[in-house]
Design a protein around this motif. Sequence first.
Motif, PDB file in Angstrom:
ATOM      1  N   MET A  66      58.207  26.623  77.823  1.00  0.00           N
ATOM      2  CA  MET A  66      57.970  25.714  76.974  1.00  0.00           C
ATOM      3  C   MET A  66      57.111  26.532  75.754  1.00  0.00           C
ATOM      4  SD  MET A  66      59.337  23.253  77.880  1.00  0.00           S
ATOM      5  CE  MET A  66      58.845  21.940  76.610  1.00  0.00           C
ATOM      6  N   SER A  67      57.552  26.377  74.699  1.00  0.00           N
ATOM      7  CA  SER A  67      56.809  26.839  73.493  1.00  0.00           C
ATOM      8  C   SER A  67      55.687  25.848  73.213  1.00  0.00           C
ATOM      9  CB  SER A  67      57.853  26.690  72.363  1.00  0.00           C
ATOM     10  OG  SER A  67      56.930  26.850  70.822  1.00  0.00           O
ATOM     11  N   PRO A  68      54.735  26.526  72.504  1.00  0.00           N
ATOM     12  CA  PRO A  68      53.560  25.863  72.011  1.00  0.00           C
ATOM     13  C   PRO A  68      53.854  24.608  70.793  1.00  0.00           C
ATOM     14  CG  PRO A  68      53.124  28.024  71.336  1.00  0.00           C
ATOM     15  CD  PRO A  68      54.392  27.891  72.222  1.00  0.00           C
ATOM     16  N   VAL A  69      54.908  24.960  70.297  1.00  0.00           N
ATOM     17  CA  VAL A  69      55.380  23.950  69.461  1.00  0.00           C
ATOM     18  C   VAL A  69      56.144  22.741  70.208  1.00  0.00           C
ATOM     19  CG1 VAL A  69      57.211  23.201  67.376  1.00  0.00           C
ATOM     20  CG2 VAL A  69      55.952  25.664  67.777  1.00  0.00           C
ATOM     21  N   GLN A  70      55.777  21.491  69.838  1.00  0.00           N
ATOM     22  CA  GLN A  70      56.064  20.222  70.537  1.00  0.00           C
ATOM     23  C   GLN A  70      57.504  20.036  70.431  1.00  0.00           C
ATOM     24  OE1 GLN A  70      54.232  17.972  72.282  1.00  0.00           O
ATOM     25  NE2 GLN A  70      56.068  16.631  72.666  1.00  0.00           N
ATOM     26  N   GLY A  71      58.327  19.995  71.603  1.00  0.00           N
ATOM     27  CA  GLY A  71      59.820  19.812  71.527  1.00  0.00           C
ATOM     28  C   GLY A  71      60.351  21.062  71.481  1.00  0.00           C
ATOM     29  N   SER A  72      59.842  22.266  71.768  1.00  0.00           N
ATOM     30  CA  SER A  72      60.692  23.182  71.739  1.00  0.00           C
ATOM     31  C   SER A  72      60.667  24.043  73.155  1.00  0.00           C
ATOM     32  CB  SER A  72      60.497  24.449  70.652  1.00  0.00           C
ATOM     33  OG  SER A  72      60.737  23.878  69.458  1.00  0.00           O
ATOM     34  N   GLY A  73      61.700  24.778  73.619  1.00  0.00           N
ATOM     35  CA  GLY A  73      61.751  25.426  74.921  1.00  0.00           C
ATOM     36  C   GLY A  73      63.229  25.712  75.518  1.00  0.00           C
ATOM     37  N   ALA A  74      62.930  26.347  76.657  1.00  0.00           N
ATOM     38  CA  ALA A  74      64.585  26.609  77.089  1.00  0.00           C
ATOM     39  C   ALA A  74      64.161  26.861  78.497  1.00  0.00           C
ATOM     40  CB  ALA A  74      64.841  27.898  76.491  1.00  0.00           C
ATOM     41  N   TYR A  75      65.610  26.944  79.019  1.00  0.00           N
ATOM     42  CA  TYR A  75      65.621  27.190  80.620  1.00  0.00           C
ATOM     43  C   TYR A  75      67.007  27.665  80.953  1.00  0.00           C
ATOM     44  CZ  TYR A  75      68.876  23.289  82.175  1.00  0.00           C
ATOM     45  OH  TYR A  75      70.040  22.644  82.489  1.00  0.00           O
ATOM     46  N   VAL A  76      67.017  28.563  82.105  1.00  0.00           N
ATOM     47  CA  VAL A  76      68.154  29.192  82.462  1.00  0.00           C
ATOM     48  C   VAL A  76      68.154  28.729  84.199  1.00  0.00           C
ATOM     49  CG1 VAL A  76      68.411  30.933  80.941  1.00  0.00           C
ATOM     50  CG2 VAL A  76      67.034  31.329  83.171  1.00  0.00           C
ATOM     51  N   ALA A  77      69.059  28.429  84.620  1.00  0.00           N
ATOM     52  CA  ALA A  77      69.181  27.876  86.133  1.00  0.00           C
ATOM     53  C   ALA A  77      70.744  28.584  86.751  1.00  0.00           C
ATOM     54  CB  ALA A  77      69.216  26.753  86.336  1.00  0.00           C
ATOM     55  N   ILE A  78      70.677  28.681  87.976  1.00  0.00           N
ATOM     56  CA  ILE A  78      71.606  28.990  88.995  1.00  0.00           C
ATOM     57  C   ILE A  78      71.773  27.751  89.721  1.00  0.00           C
ATOM     58  CG2 ILE A  78      72.758  30.389  90.425  1.00  0.00           C
ATOM     59  CD1 ILE A  78      72.980  31.397  87.563  1.00  0.00           C
ATOM     60  N   GLU A  79      72.948  27.179  89.927  1.00  0.00           N
ATOM     61  CA  GLU A  79      72.987  26.244  90.993  1.00  0.00           C
ATOM     62  C   GLU A  79      74.263  26.474  91.940  1.00  0.00           C
ATOM     63  OE1 GLU A  79      73.701  21.304  90.849  1.00  0.00           O
ATOM     64  OE2 GLU A  79      73.873  22.464  89.057  1.00  0.00           O
ATOM     65  N   ARG A  80      73.960  26.313  93.221  1.00  0.00           N
ATOM     66  CA  ARG A  80      75.212  26.391  94.257  1.00  0.00           C
ATOM     67  C   ARG A  80      75.480  24.942  94.920  1.00  0.00           C
ATOM     68  NH1 ARG A  80      76.124  26.227  99.874  1.00  0.00           N
ATOM     69  NH2 ARG A  80      78.375  27.684 100.093  1.00  0.00           N
ATOM     70  N   ILE A  81      76.539  24.497  94.390  1.00  0.00           N
ATOM     71  CA  ILE A  81      77.443  23.102  94.728  1.00  0.00           C
ATOM     72  C   ILE A  81      78.396  23.325  95.708  1.00  0.00           C
ATOM     73  CG2 ILE A  81      78.476  21.160  93.711  1.00  0.00           C
ATOM     74  CD1 ILE A  81      77.655  22.198  90.938  1.00  0.00           C
ATOM     75  N   GLU A  82      78.093  22.643  96.866  1.00  0.00           N
ATOM     76  CA  GLU A  82      78.899  22.393  97.926  1.00  0.00           C
ATOM     77  C   GLU A  82      79.338  20.753  98.481  1.00  0.00           C
ATOM     78  OE1 GLU A  82      79.134  24.379 102.511  1.00  0.00           O
ATOM     79  OE2 GLU A  82      77.178  24.108 101.396  1.00  0.00           O
ATOM     80  N   GLY A  83      80.631  20.687  98.613  1.00  0.00           N
ATOM     81  CA  GLY A  83      81.104  19.634  99.003  1.00  0.00           C
ATOM     82  C   GLY A  83      82.560  19.402  98.746  1.00  0.00           C
ATOM     83  N   THR A  84      83.029  18.169  98.221  1.00  0.00           N
ATOM     84  CA  THR A  84      84.470  17.999  97.622  1.00  0.00           C
ATOM     85  C   THR A  84      84.486  17.604  96.373  1.00  0.00           C
ATOM     86  OG1 THR A  84      84.324  15.695  98.362  1.00  0.00           O
ATOM     87  CG2 THR A  84      84.975  17.125 100.046  1.00  0.00           C
ATOM     88  N   LEU A  85      85.506  18.105  95.441  1.00  0.00           N
ATOM     89  CA  LEU A  85      86.074  17.643  94.425  1.00  0.00           C
ATOM     90  C   LEU A  85      87.246  17.160  94.288  1.00  0.00           C
ATOM     91  CD1 LEU A  85      85.421  17.734  91.519  1.00  0.00           C
ATOM     92  CD2 LEU A  85      86.156  20.183  91.095  1.00  0.00           C
ATOM     93  N   ASP A  86      87.419  15.720  94.129  1.00  0.00           N
ATOM     94  CA  ASP A  86      88.645  15.314  93.994  1.00  0.00           C
ATOM     95  C   ASP A  86      89.204  15.410  95.335  1.00  0.00           C
ATOM     96  OD1 ASP A  86      88.750  13.848  91.867  1.00  0.00           O
ATOM     97  OD2 ASP A  86      89.460  15.493  90.440  1.00  0.00           O
ATOM     98  N   GLY A  87      88.460  15.591  96.296  1.00  0.00           N
ATOM     99  CA  GLY A  87      89.003  15.733  97.902  1.00  0.00           C
ATOM    100  C   GLY A  87      89.320  17.021  98.577  1.00  0.00           C
ATOM    101  N   ARG A  88      88.987  18.177  97.151  1.00  0.00           N
ATOM    102  CA  ARG A  88      89.308  19.540  98.016  1.00  0.00           C
ATOM    103  C   ARG A  88      87.648  19.899  98.406  1.00  0.00           C
ATOM    104  NH1 ARG A  88      91.698  18.731  92.820  1.00  0.00           N
ATOM    105  NH2 ARG A  88      93.911  19.088  92.904  1.00  0.00           N
ATOM    106  N   GLN A  89      87.644  20.442  99.437  1.00  0.00           N
ATOM    107  CA  GLN A  89      86.593  21.180  99.982  1.00  0.00           C
ATOM    108  C   GLN A  89      86.258  22.434  99.608  1.00  0.00           C
ATOM    109  OE1 GLN A  89      84.387  19.344 102.433  1.00  0.00           O
ATOM    110  NE2 GLN A  89      83.173  21.105 102.140  1.00  0.00           N
ATOM    111  N   GLY A  90      84.972  22.638  99.410  1.00  0.00           N
ATOM    112  CA  GLY A  90      84.523  24.100  99.213  1.00  0.00           C
ATOM    113  C   GLY A  90      83.214  24.217  98.491  1.00  0.00           C
ATOM    114  N   SER A  91      82.877  25.313  97.812  1.00  0.00           N
ATOM    115  CA  SER A  91      81.429  25.317  97.042  1.00  0.00           C
ATOM    116  C   SER A  91      81.766  26.191  95.639  1.00  0.00           C
ATOM    117  CB  SER A  91      80.612  26.131  97.894  1.00  0.00           C
ATOM    118  OG  SER A  91      80.722  27.279  98.266  1.00  0.00           O
ATOM    119  N   PHE A  92      80.843  26.441  94.946  1.00  0.00           N
ATOM    120  CA  PHE A  92      80.754  27.041  93.539  1.00  0.00           C
ATOM    121  C   PHE A  92      79.490  27.176  93.154  1.00  0.00           C
ATOM    122  CE2 PHE A  92      81.780  22.841  92.283  1.00  0.00           C
ATOM    123  CZ  PHE A  92      81.141  22.718  91.345  1.00  0.00           C
TER     124      PHE A  92
END
Length: 130
Positions: free
Chosen positions: A50-76
């Motif tokens: 978060m920048s000291p300037v109000q409303g400015s900042g950034a993020y990076v993230a990695i997400e592991r998703i596991e379950g079904t997508l339209d009935g297809r089982q797996g992860s990504f």
Amino acid sequence: MQAKGEFEVTHIPQQELDIGGDASVGHSRFDKRFHGPLQATSVVHMLAVMSPVQGSGAYVAIERIEGTLDGRQGSFFAQHNGVMDRGTPSLALTVVPDTGTGQLSGLRGRMAIEIVEGKHFYTFDYELDA
């Protein structure tokens, strides 16, 4: 193909990092539960500044998703790259190439997130190798 639905988020703060300068840097974990065509759970690890300037900042993230997508089982895995420029947000949330497993092998796509009245919604535009 497109999947749309809702998801819940649980924020689990980790630690603030001291890397110098006037900006604050933090690490957070989020646990998510997706509903709709994407029936899944995920874990997100995020670094944000978060920048000291109000409303400015950034993020990076990695997400592991596991379950079904339209009935297809797996992860990504998905990569997040978010920027807030004096209150104007932009987000790129993309499937990491070749991380799909099971019936989600060959998955490619991008996800948009919208927050309306405190509720989280996703729109996932995706393709699967034939």
